[in-house]
Design an enzyme around this catalytic site. Structure first.
Site, PDB file in Angstrom:
ATOM      1  N   ASP A 106       0.328  -8.083   5.251  1.00  0.00           N
ATOM      2  CA  ASP A 106      -0.987  -8.053   4.600  1.00  0.00           C
ATOM      3  C   ASP A 106      -1.874  -6.874   4.995  1.00  0.00           C
ATOM      4  O   ASP A 106      -2.959  -6.694   4.440  1.00  0.00           O
ATOM      5  CB  ASP A 106      -1.718  -9.380   4.860  1.00  0.00           C
ATOM      6  CG  ASP A 106      -1.875  -9.698   6.348  1.00  0.00           C
ATOM      7  OD1 ASP A 106      -1.902  -8.776   7.182  1.00  0.00           O
ATOM      8  OD2 ASP A 106      -1.977 -10.912   6.673  1.00  0.00           O
ATOM      9  N   HIS A 121       8.291  -6.036   8.674  1.00  0.00           N
ATOM     10  CA  HIS A 121       8.624  -6.463   7.314  1.00  0.00           C
ATOM     11  C   HIS A 121       7.938  -5.652   6.220  1.00  0.00           C
ATOM     12  O   HIS A 121       7.944  -6.066   5.065  1.00  0.00           O
ATOM     13  CB  HIS A 121       8.313  -7.953   7.158  1.00  0.00           C
ATOM     14  CG  HIS A 121       9.163  -8.820   8.040  1.00  0.00           C
ATOM     15  ND1 HIS A 121       8.839 -10.106   8.386  1.00  0.00           N
ATOM     16  CD2 HIS A 121      10.341  -8.562   8.663  1.00  0.00           C
ATOM     17  CE1 HIS A 121       9.784 -10.606   9.187  1.00  0.00           C
ATOM     18  NE2 HIS A 121      10.692  -9.680   9.377  1.00  0.00           N
ATOM     19  N   CYS A 133      15.690   5.934  -6.875  1.00  0.00           N
ATOM     20  CA  CYS A 133      15.798   7.263  -7.499  1.00  0.00           C
ATOM     21  C   CYS A 133      15.248   8.294  -6.505  1.00  0.00           C
ATOM     22  O   CYS A 133      14.276   8.011  -5.784  1.00  0.00           O
ATOM     23  CB  CYS A 133      15.068   7.301  -8.844  1.00  0.00           C
ATOM     24  SG  CYS A 133      13.277   7.274  -8.738  1.00  0.00           S
ATOM     25  N   CYS A 154       8.950   1.845 -11.641  1.00  0.00           N
ATOM     26  CA  CYS A 154       8.929   3.050 -10.805  1.00  0.00           C
ATOM     27  C   CYS A 154       8.228   4.159 -11.597  1.00  0.00           C
ATOM     28  O   CYS A 154       8.590   4.425 -12.748  1.00  0.00           O
ATOM     29  CB  CYS A 154      10.373   3.446 -10.478  1.00  0.00           C
ATOM     30  SG  CYS A 154      10.493   5.063  -9.687  1.00  0.00           S
ATOM     31  N   CYS A 157      11.184   7.098 -12.368  1.00  0.00           N
ATOM     32  CA  CYS A 157      12.308   6.930 -13.304  1.00  0.00           C
ATOM     33  C   CYS A 157      12.046   5.814 -14.323  1.00  0.00           C
ATOM     34  O   CYS A 157      12.881   5.563 -15.177  1.00  0.00           O
ATOM     35  CB  CYS A 157      13.609   6.664 -12.527  1.00  0.00           C
ATOM     36  SG  CYS A 157      13.657   5.033 -11.764  1.00  0.00           S
ATOM     37  N   THR A 194       3.504 -17.332  14.911  1.00  0.00           N
ATOM     38  CA  THR A 194       4.790 -17.215  14.205  1.00  0.00           C
ATOM     39  C   THR A 194       5.641 -18.445  14.486  1.00  0.00           C
ATOM     40  O   THR A 194       5.613 -18.988  15.586  1.00  0.00           O
ATOM     41  CB  THR A 194       5.536 -15.904  14.557  1.00  0.00           C
ATOM     42  OG1 THR A 194       6.897 -16.010  14.118  1.00  0.00           O
ATOM     43  CG2 THR A 194       5.497 -15.566  16.025  1.00  0.00           C
ATOM     44  N   SER A 195       6.376 -18.857  13.446  1.00  0.00           N
ATOM     45  CA  SER A 195       7.184 -20.064  13.579  1.00  0.00           C
ATOM     46  C   SER A 195       8.415 -19.807  14.453  1.00  0.00           C
ATOM     47  O   SER A 195       9.124 -20.735  14.805  1.00  0.00           O
ATOM     48  CB  SER A 195       7.616 -20.558  12.200  1.00  0.00           C
ATOM     49  OG  SER A 195       8.257 -19.519  11.510  1.00  0.00           O
ATOM     50  N   PRO A 220      -0.857 -23.487  17.198  1.00  0.00           N
ATOM     51  CA  PRO A 220      -1.282 -24.894  17.282  1.00  0.00           C
ATOM     52  C   PRO A 220      -0.107 -25.870  17.226  1.00  0.00           C
ATOM     53  O   PRO A 220      -0.215 -27.001  17.708  1.00  0.00           O
ATOM     54  CB  PRO A 220      -2.213 -25.088  16.081  1.00  0.00           C
ATOM     55  CG  PRO A 220      -2.038 -23.890  15.222  1.00  0.00           C
ATOM     56  CD  PRO A 220      -1.418 -22.801  16.027  1.00  0.00           C
TER      57      PRO A 220
HETATM   58  P1  NAD Z   1       5.543 -18.777   9.107  1.00  0.00           P
HETATM   59  O1  NAD Z   1       4.791 -19.059   7.854  1.00  0.00           O
HETATM   60  O2  NAD Z   1       6.972 -19.099   9.194  1.00  0.00           O
HETATM   61  O3  NAD Z   1       4.836 -19.523  10.352  1.00  0.00           O
HETATM   62  C1  NAD Z   1       3.479 -19.468  10.567  1.00  0.00           C
HETATM   63  C2  NAD Z   1       3.180 -20.046  11.921  1.00  0.00           C
HETATM   64  O4  NAD Z   1       1.775 -19.912  12.141  1.00  0.00           O
HETATM   65  C3  NAD Z   1       3.504 -21.546  12.077  1.00  0.00           C
HETATM   66  O5  NAD Z   1       4.293 -21.737  13.230  1.00  0.00           O
HETATM   67  C4  NAD Z   1       2.130 -22.199  12.237  1.00  0.00           C
HETATM   68  O6  NAD Z   1       2.162 -23.293  13.148  1.00  0.00           O
HETATM   69  C5  NAD Z   1       1.314 -21.061  12.799  1.00  0.00           C
HETATM   70  N1  NAD Z   1      -0.130 -21.171  12.561  1.00  0.00           N
HETATM   71  C6  NAD Z   1      -0.763 -21.771  11.528  1.00  0.00           C
HETATM   72  N2  NAD Z   1      -2.088 -21.636  11.658  1.00  0.00           N
HETATM   73  C7  NAD Z   1      -2.294 -20.926  12.792  1.00  0.00           C
HETATM   74  C8  NAD Z   1      -3.452 -20.463  13.457  1.00  0.00           C
HETATM   75  N3  NAD Z   1      -4.676 -20.691  12.972  1.00  0.00           N
HETATM   76  N4  NAD Z   1      -3.295 -19.758  14.606  1.00  0.00           N
HETATM   77  C9  NAD Z   1      -2.051 -19.515  15.115  1.00  0.00           C
HETATM   78  N5  NAD Z   1      -0.923 -19.944  14.520  1.00  0.00           N
HETATM   79  C10 NAD Z   1      -1.036 -20.629  13.366  1.00  0.00           C
HETATM   80  O7  NAD Z   1       5.308 -17.228   9.352  1.00  0.00           O
HETATM   81  P2  NAD Z   1       6.077 -16.176  10.247  1.00  0.00           P
HETATM   82  O8  NAD Z   1       6.563 -16.809  11.489  1.00  0.00           O
HETATM   83  O9  NAD Z   1       5.179 -15.000  10.310  1.00  0.00           O
HETATM   84  O10 NAD Z   1       7.404 -15.730   9.459  1.00  0.00           O
HETATM   85  C11 NAD Z   1       7.762 -15.859   8.139  1.00  0.00           C
HETATM   86  C12 NAD Z   1       7.601 -14.647   7.261  1.00  0.00           C
HETATM   87  O11 NAD Z   1       6.414 -14.824   6.597  1.00  0.00           O
HETATM   88  C13 NAD Z   1       7.470 -13.294   7.828  1.00  0.00           C
HETATM   89  O12 NAD Z   1       8.537 -12.556   7.373  1.00  0.00           O
HETATM   90  C14 NAD Z   1       6.204 -12.687   7.190  1.00  0.00           C
HETATM   91  O13 NAD Z   1       6.495 -11.408   6.668  1.00  0.00           O
HETATM   92  C15 NAD Z   1       5.897 -13.611   6.092  1.00  0.00           C
HETATM   93  N6  NAD Z   1       4.513 -13.914   5.762  1.00  0.00           N
HETATM   94  C16 NAD Z   1       3.508 -13.011   5.951  1.00  0.00           C
HETATM   95  C17 NAD Z   1       2.216 -13.354   5.636  1.00  0.00           C
HETATM   96  C18 NAD Z   1       1.126 -12.349   5.854  1.00  0.00           C
HETATM   97  O14 NAD Z   1       1.382 -11.143   5.845  1.00  0.00           O
HETATM   98  N7  NAD Z   1      -0.107 -12.805   6.100  1.00  0.00           N
HETATM   99  C19 NAD Z   1       1.909 -14.611   5.115  1.00  0.00           C
HETATM  100  C20 NAD Z   1       2.958 -15.514   4.907  1.00  0.00           C
HETATM  101  C21 NAD Z   1       4.251 -15.151   5.259  1.00  0.00           C
END
Ligand code: NAD
Length: 248
Positions: A106, A121, A133, A154, A157, A194-195, A220
């Protein structure tokens, strides 16, 4: 240990570290109103993000995938960095040897002022030519919200364009992965929002630990990382980073 003890311990570790590395995921942008992949909702609630953001989905039905990206680009364009992004940007300025690795596409870390981000990513504001291209090498930036053509083409091309992000089912850029591996050799490694199920990003924590880093998680919800880290802080990113920053 209480959550206050954990904040204090982590703040002490950060203050005495020579190299601090933060890895962020979608949870860091949740407080900005951008849905994570685990908690998607709204218009696209009947679709699984892991399936829509897959290379096979894009190749089979680029228009549906582009419409989903168009919706997400609109949400992101209307959002701004939150306190978690600004604390991280501030650490980038004040902590020596600070690195940020993000899975987010983002660009909110950029908008908060963090420099030299290792973006695993890519960026939702970039596009690439599906046919690669030659004149389009490296892709291009497109910030149109909504997209002016569906699907976007694109400009060189005039064939199909694709999002400039790493889709599920695709490999990461080896140079970027290598930079992330180097940054994981640090004194303190903090994984936030991150999950910890999407590899290879999820493997960076184990790598940091193997290399001797003190490790922490801010999320959380419990994740596969929670049992591995030295400190698991079960809090939102904004709340936890504000507390830790106040102790530095
Ligand atoms: P995910 O959606 O798999 O996991 C999000 C994690 O954030 C969860 O574990 C959740 O418990 C946690 N979470 C939720 N609210 C929170 C908060 N307020 N504070 C802290 N943690 C919180 O996302 P991921 O692990 O980043 O991986 C999946 C893919 O999702 C990545 O490849 C990423 O590129 C993409 N993604 C990006 C965005 C973005 O750019 N904002 C949004 C959605 C997904």
């Amino acid at each position: 240990m209480s959550i206050t003890d954990n904040y204090q311990k982590l703040a002490r570790k950060i203050s005495s570290a020579r190299r601090v590395t933060v890895l962020t995921g979608a949870g860091v942008s949740a407080a900005s109103g951008i849905p994570t992949f685990r908690g998607s909702d709204g218009l696209w609630k009947n679709y699984k993000p892991e399936e829509l953001a897959h290379i096979n989905a894009f190749m089979n039905d680029p228009i549906t995938v582009w419409k989903w990206y168009d919706w997400r680009r609109g949400l992101i364009a209307g959002a701004g960095p939150n306190r978690a992004h600004t604390v991280i940007a501030d650490w980038g300025r004040k902590l020596p040897g600070f690195s940020l690795i993000t899975q987010n596409v983002d660009d909110l870390h950029d908008r908060a002022g963090t420099q030299n981000i290792i973006k695993l990513h890519g960026s939702i504001w970039r596009m690439e030519c599906v046919n690669r291209c030659p004149p389009s090498k490296g892709g291009w930036r497109n910030e149109d919200v909504p997209l002016k053509e569906m699907p976007p083409l694109c400009p060189y091309c005039h064939r199909l364009a694709r999002p400039g992000v790493v889709l599920f089912g695709e490999a990461l850029d080896p140079a970027i992965l290598s930079a992330a591996g180097d940054a994981s050799e640090c004194d303190v490694f903090i994984t936030i929002g991150t999950s910890s199920v999407v590899y290879p990003a999820a493997g960076l924590l184990s790598l940091a630990k193997e290399k001797g880093a003190f490790t922490a998680e801010i999320n959380p919800d419990a994740t596969p990382a929670s049992g591995i880290v030295d400190i698991a802080i079960a809090e939102g990113a904004v709340e936890a980073l504000s507390e830790i920053d106040a102790l530095l």
